[in-house]
Scaffold this motif. Structure first.
Motif: not given
Ligand code: M6R
Length: 606
Positions: A346-347, A397-398, A483, A486, A300
């Motif tokens: 995100q992380s 899910a982001s 989404k 997932e 995402t």
């Molecule tokens: O923590 P990050 O944003 O780097 O993670 C990247 C992807 O693993 C993350 O966006 C994944 O695709 C999500 N589960 C989507 O909802």
């Protein structure tokens, strides 16, 4: 990927370990386990499946030790069953691990030749046996661990306890995050500060190659060469955060509904609302001179980057190169002098994104990152950080992290556009105004979820779903498809609407729902033409649009109405219908929305 935790406590720690693992369950949840040192002996409890299975096991067969480690797993080596669940142990050592030991086969073969037998298929078990072998040769736990660490290749965070040592725990970090928590007469280890939040807010992050020797009285840090080093502690803000769904059925739904608020927070960080212009932090670069922006991310976050490409090219007239991090890290792509490389996560711990960051840094790029976890490795290794203020995102899910990434990237595009003079002050004010109206439009959209619930009955029966969009609606269509697959496990693909006739149109029949993301902008008519091609072949259209039915002019099965917004901000607003379609379809089907199968929130392995 996996979550690890360790506690040197004053009282029995098993329940606290499970409590901490609950806060780490977003990292993996196919099995879990804890081990403690009790009367000098190591004992463990493990269970396949969710953490509640482990909690039940512990209530029947408690562990009483005051020194313990815990693990929640996302399987890499070996099936997700109890035998492969961590902690792994011998009579002398118990280990939990996040990451991958790349040379575990060679180590395993050597140890097997020495007579060691293995009881799991995991890479982790070799760590326990390596340390044990050193201890059998007479080394004390610290020396044995130091020697074992020197033999490991790969990415790992480890927490280790020892039989006969009630006041000792060792942690190690190479490529996977690990935090030390400092308590009053207690010490902690955890994959992140959130895990340790109920215990302490005084945190020290290990640096790459570091290991740490913990006693209840304090921590001694060593670098990869075994030299004692000082590492500063910080006060973490994670302690204010409670893992709580509020009145919502799932974290994902809570996080979807938080978007108006967190988007406001994020925007106010980058916008001078009174002056109506971007108020960007000093990134240590002359934005007017940026020759190219290279963007890389995964999942995402990558799709947020793809939207940013459209914005940066259109409004800032800056060339953009973008690729998923798992590809870019190995492409040996040439980078321009003075270029900016932008990473979105995100992380802030995603292994492929981090590896690409390091590649770009070695190529002399200025490293910027858009991250949600400010203390993360990606944030710490960047020259400048643009935080998203989404707050902790627990659903795998982001959702809110994605729209906060978009909000931040929109402001970034405007900041470069202003510096380069490609947008006038009037245009900037117009676009800022559009951004500031986004939270209000989101509130309006989130008031009416019934159409999504109705649609879920039909979509849940589909085997395949296509998503189409043009311009910035194309990455949003891809995000919608991601989404849906997932969390509902329905096969879905996002395509550029104009690309459909070059292949995917062969899939269209009356059983394939086609979600068309079509804001009423300057590309609307083009998208409608593609929609008509679908309708002519019996395709069942789910139109996501602010356009009136008259303007659409062709038969649609469902029209999900979206508020009319400025074309600049459509990605932010249209992301919400994508999330709601997936969420309601998945809940109607009864899948595990917050912890879908096979996935993990933070992917710290390659
Ligand atoms: O923590 P990050 O944003 O780097 O993670 C990247 C992807 O693993 C993350 O966006 C994944 O695709 C999500 N589960 C989507 O909802």
């Amino acid at each position: 990927m996996c979550g690890i935790v360790g506690i040197l406590g004053e009282k029995p720690v098993a329940n606290e370990l499970v409590d901490a693992l609950r806060r780490l369950e977003y990292r993996g949840y196919d099995s879990a386990g804890v081990a403690t040192v009790e009367n000098g002996h190591l004992d463990r409890r493990r269970a396949e499946g969710k953490l509640r299975n482990l909690a039940e096991r512990l209530s029947r067969q408690p562990l009483k030790g005051r020194a313990g480690i815990g693990h929640t797993r996302w399987a890499t080596h070996g099936a997700p069953n109890e035998q492969n669940a961590h902690p792994h142990m011998t009579d002398k050592v118990s280990v939990v691990h996040n990451g991958i030991i790349e040379n575990f086969r060679e180590i395993k073969e050597t140890l097997a030749r020495e007579g060691v037998t293995f009881s799991s298929e995991t890479d982790t078990e070799v760590v326990a046996h390596l340390i044990t072998a050193e201890m059998r040769r007479g080394a004390d736990p610290v020396t044995a661990t130091g020697k074992a660490l020197g033999q490991l290749k790969g990415a790992f965070a480890l927490a280790i306890i020892f039989a006969g040592y009630d006041d000792l725990m060792i942690g190690a970090r190479e490529g996977s995050p690990l935090a030390v928590g400092h308590g009053e007469g207690e010490m902690y280890l955890g994959s992140d500060a959130i895990a340790l939040a109920p215990f302490t807010d005084r945190i020290t992050y290990l640096e790459e190659g570091d290991w740490v020797i913990l006693h209840r009285g304090g921590a001694e840090f060593r670098d990869r060469n075994g030299r004692k080093v000082e590492r500063k502690s910080i006060t973490s803000s994670a302690s204010g955060f409670l893992v709580d769904k509020g009145n919502h059925k799932h974290f994902m739904l809570k996080e979807i509904h938080e978007q108006p608020e967190v988007i406001s927070h994020t925007l106010t960080n980058y916008i001078d609302l009174v002056a109506g212009k971007v108020a960007f932090p000093d990134l240590g670069i002359d934005l007017a001179q940026v020759p190219r922006v290279t963007i890389s991310a995964c999942g995402t976050a990558y799709l947020a980057g793809l939207v940013a490409k459209y914005w940066l090219e259109r409004y800032a007239r800056v060339p953009v190169e973008i690729d998923v991090a798992s590809e870019m890290r190995y492409r040996e792509a040439p980078m321009p002098a003075g270029g900016v490389a932008l990473f979105i996560s995100q992380s802030g711990e995603t292994a492929d994104t981090l590896a690409t960051l390091r590649y770009c840094k070695a190529q002399g790029q200025r490293i910027l990152s858009v991250v949600n976890v400010r203390t993360s490795t990606i944030a710490r290794e960047s020259h400048a950080v643009l935080p998203t203020l989404a707050g902790p995102e627990i659903g795998v899910a982001s959702t809110k992290a994605f729209t906060c990434q978009l909000a931040t990237l929109a402001c970034f595009a405007l900041a470069i556009g202003r510096a380069k003079g490609t947008i006038t002050p009037e245009k900037e004010r117009e676009l800022i105004q559009a951004l500031t109206e986004v939270p209000r439009h989101m509130v309006g959209l989130l008031r009416e979820e019934q159409p999504y619930e109705d649609l879920a009955h039909w979509l849940s029966k589909a085997r395949d779903v296509l998503y189409l969009g043009r311009g910035t609606a194309f990455p949003i269509a891809m995000e919608g498809a991601l989404k849906l697959k997932e969390i509902s496990y329905i096969h879905a693909e996002g395509y550029a609407a104009g690309e459909m006739k070059h292949g995917p149109i062969a899939l269209i029949d009356e059983n394939v729902p086609v979600v068309v993301v079509a804001p009423d902008d300057d590309l609307f008519e083009k998208t409608v033409s593609n929609m008509q091609e679908v309708a002519a072949r019996g395709g069942q259209i789910v139109l996501v649009s602010d356009a009136s039915s008259e303007k659409v002019g062709c038969r649609v099965a469902t029209h999900l109405s979206v508020p009319s917004v400025h074309p600049f901000v459509t990605p932010l607003v249209y992301a919400l219908p994508m999330q709601l379609i997936a969420y309601h379809t998945a809940t109607f089907m009864g899948t595990d929305v917050d912890q879908p199968r096979n996935l993990a929130k933070s992917v710290t392995v390659e």
